[in-house]
Design a protein around this motif. Structure first.
Motif, short mmCIF file in Angstrom:
data_model
loop_
_atom_site.label_atom_id
_atom_site.label_comp_id
_atom_site.label_asym_id
_atom_site.label_seq_id
_atom_site.Cartn_x
_atom_site.Cartn_y
_atom_site.Cartn_z
N ASP A 1 0.83 -1.21 0.00
CA ASP A 1 0.00 0.00 0.00
C ASP A 1 0.86 1.26 0.00
O ASP A 1 0.61 2.20 -0.74
CB ASP A 1 -0.91 0.04 1.23
N GLY B 1 2.49 1.63 -3.31
CA GLY B 1 1.57 1.65 -4.45
C GLY B 1 1.86 0.56 -5.46
O GLY B 1 1.61 0.73 -6.65
N LEU C 1 -2.08 -0.97 -6.64
CA LEU C 1 -2.78 -0.41 -5.48
C LEU C 1 -2.60 1.10 -5.44
O LEU C 1 -1.58 1.63 -5.87
CB LEU C 1 -2.23 -1.01 -4.18
N GLU C 2 -3.61 1.75 -4.91
CA GLU C 2 -3.51 3.19 -4.72
C GLU C 2 -2.50 3.43 -3.60
O GLU C 2 -2.56 2.82 -2.53
CB GLU C 2 -4.87 3.77 -4.32
N LYS C 3 -1.55 4.33 -3.84
CA LYS C 3 -0.50 4.59 -2.87
C LYS C 3 -1.09 5.26 -1.63
O LYS C 3 -1.80 6.25 -1.71
CB LYS C 3 0.58 5.48 -3.48
#
Length: 152
Positions: free
Chosen positions: A110, A113, A117-119
């Motif tokens: 996470d 990112g 995945l959205e950072k």
């Protein structure tokens, strides 16, 4: 949000339950047989449910990235490692380490990112949370040794 929490709790209980069952199967057959049985039965069950719920949409996979197909290989690693860890460490200790590892790596992915995945910004509170969980595992595993030695 409540539905997500409930589903996460159910998933956690199912992983623990599956781990215990897998360990019992492993005692009778071996790691690779257990993995084949677990993933084979999972395939049959998920394919059946998918066909019931999604119908022909089950096979709509044109827009999937090719490297996502390795997920099944990852599942083999998960089952093999969990079965062996449970055999060597016991169910509670093995699962607690697995959950901590999941949390740590999810936090890493996470924060960076990775994998689409959205950072999410890494915070001191997140680090403290992981350290507290690791501390809890150490207290759980090592805390009873003194009492066990006194009882012996």
């Amino acid at each position: 949000m409540i539905a997500g929490l409930i589903l996460a709790l159910i998933a956690g209980s199912l992983v623990s339950l599956q781990n215990i069952f897998n360990n019992r199967v492993n005692e009778k057959t071996g790691s690779w047989s257990t993995t084949t049985l677990v993933l084979g039965m999972g395939f049959v069950a998920s394919l059946s449910m998918s066909l019931i719920v999604e119908g022909k949409g089950t096979f709509n996979i044109q827009n999937m990235e090719p490297w996502y197909w390795i997920s099944g290989l990852i599942g083999v690693g998960v089952v093999i490692c969990l079965v062996q860890a449970t055999r060597l460490l016991g169910a509670t200790f093995a699962i607690s380490i697995v959950m901590t590892s999941q949390l740590g790596f999810a936090l890493l992915w996470d924060s960076l990112g990775w994998l689409g995945l959205e950072k999410v910004p890494f915070t001191k509170n997140q680090l403290i949370g992981v350290v507290v969980i690791v501390g809890g595992i150490l207290v759980f595993k090592l805390g009873g040794k003194h009492e066990q030695q006194e009882a012996a």
